[in-house]
Write a protein that holds these residues in place. Structure first.
Motif, PDB file in Angstrom:
ATOM      1  N   PHE A  49      -0.956  13.124   1.416  1.00 25.66           N
ATOM      2  CA  PHE A  49      -0.680  14.264   0.556  1.00 25.66           C
ATOM      3  C   PHE A  49      -1.659  14.279  -0.614  1.00 25.66           C
ATOM      4  O   PHE A  49      -1.915  13.249  -1.247  1.00 25.66           O
ATOM      5  CB  PHE A  49       0.762  14.173   0.017  1.00 25.66           C
ATOM      6  N   GLN A  50      -2.213  15.453  -0.885  1.00 25.08           N
ATOM      7  CA  GLN A  50      -3.173  15.624  -1.974  1.00 25.08           C
ATOM      8  C   GLN A  50      -2.577  16.579  -3.006  1.00 25.08           C
ATOM      9  O   GLN A  50      -2.552  17.791  -2.792  1.00 25.08           O
ATOM     10  CB  GLN A  50      -4.497  16.167  -1.447  1.00 25.08           C
ATOM     11  N   PHE A  99       4.145   5.830  -5.506  1.00 26.36           N
ATOM     12  CA  PHE A  99       4.278   5.959  -6.952  1.00 26.36           C
ATOM     13  C   PHE A  99       3.079   6.651  -7.601  1.00 26.36           C
ATOM     14  O   PHE A  99       3.139   7.024  -8.767  1.00 26.36           O
ATOM     15  CB  PHE A  99       4.589   4.611  -7.588  1.00 26.36           C
ATOM     16  N   ALA A 100       2.017   6.887  -6.827  1.00 26.38           N
ATOM     17  CA  ALA A 100       0.900   7.698  -7.318  1.00 26.38           C
ATOM     18  C   ALA A 100       1.214   9.188  -7.209  1.00 26.38           C
ATOM     19  O   ALA A 100       0.577  10.013  -7.871  1.00 26.38           O
ATOM     20  CB  ALA A 100      -0.376   7.375  -6.536  1.00 26.38           C
ATOM     21  N   PRO A 154       0.818  -1.225   0.000  1.00 24.80           N
ATOM     22  CA  PRO A 154       0.000   0.000   0.000  1.00 24.80           C
ATOM     23  C   PRO A 154       0.850   1.272   0.000  1.00 24.80           C
ATOM     24  O   PRO A 154       0.506   2.244  -0.668  1.00 24.80           O
ATOM     25  CB  PRO A 154      -0.841  -0.120   1.276  1.00 24.80           C
ATOM     26  N   PHE A 155       1.958   1.273   0.741  1.00 24.65           N
ATOM     27  CA  PHE A 155       2.844   2.438   0.737  1.00 24.65           C
ATOM     28  C   PHE A 155       3.420   2.659  -0.654  1.00 24.65           C
ATOM     29  O   PHE A 155       3.444   3.786  -1.156  1.00 24.65           O
ATOM     30  CB  PHE A 155       3.982   2.285   1.757  1.00 24.65           C
ATOM     31  N   LEU A 162       6.486  19.599  -3.317  1.00 23.30           N
ATOM     32  CA  LEU A 162       7.036  18.254  -3.227  1.00 23.30           C
ATOM     33  C   LEU A 162       7.901  17.987  -4.452  1.00 23.30           C
ATOM     34  O   LEU A 162       7.529  18.360  -5.565  1.00 23.30           O
ATOM     35  CB  LEU A 162       5.877  17.241  -3.176  1.00 23.30           C
ATOM     36  N   THR A 163       9.027  17.333  -4.237  1.00 21.67           N
ATOM     37  CA  THR A 163       9.862  16.892  -5.350  1.00 21.67           C
ATOM     38  C   THR A 163      10.127  15.400  -5.177  1.00 21.67           C
ATOM     39  O   THR A 163      10.628  14.981  -4.124  1.00 21.67           O
ATOM     40  CB  THR A 163      11.194  17.652  -5.406  1.00 21.67           C
ATOM     41  N   ARG A 164       9.730  14.621  -6.189  1.00 25.94           N
ATOM     42  CA  ARG A 164      10.019  13.176  -6.205  1.00 25.94           C
ATOM     43  C   ARG A 164      10.963  12.922  -7.362  1.00 25.94           C
ATOM     44  O   ARG A 164      10.641  13.216  -8.511  1.00 25.94           O
ATOM     45  CB  ARG A 164       8.741  12.348  -6.367  1.00 25.94           C
TER      46      ARG A 164
END
Length: 89
Positions: free
Chosen positions: A85-86, A12-13, A6-7, A30-32
């Motif tokens: 986070f949205q 990755f979403a 689930p994490f 946010l930076t991924r």
């Protein structure tokens, strides 16, 4: 800590690159970032106009699975952020 499925789904979403969104009603940037050909992921988030900061590394290994490594904060803090986070779309 080994990351749960689930994490990983929630992680990755999240949008790759830099984006904005909300966590607990507060705005964040946010930076991924994907590193090492996708074997490593870095997430950094800053609360806009506030003091909060989130930072974690996620290592996708063959032998040990997905290893979650928060940077100087609790696993609970980073997992709450990833799940709640949205993003602004």
């Amino acid at each position: 800590m080994t990351a749960t499925q689930p994490f990983l789904q929630a992680f990755f979403a999240l949008p790759a690159g830099t984006s904005t969104g909300r966590f607990k009603g507060n705005p964040y940037v946010l930076t991924r970032t994907e590193l090492a050909g996708g074997k490593s992921q870095k997430l950094v988030a800053h609360q806009l106009g506030g003091p909060d900061y989130i930072s974690l590394n996620l290592y996708l290994t063959k032998n040990s699975g997905a290893l979650l490594r928060p940077c100087e904060m609790s696993v609970q803090k980073v997992t709450d952020f990833v799940f709640c986070f949205q993003p602004d779309y």
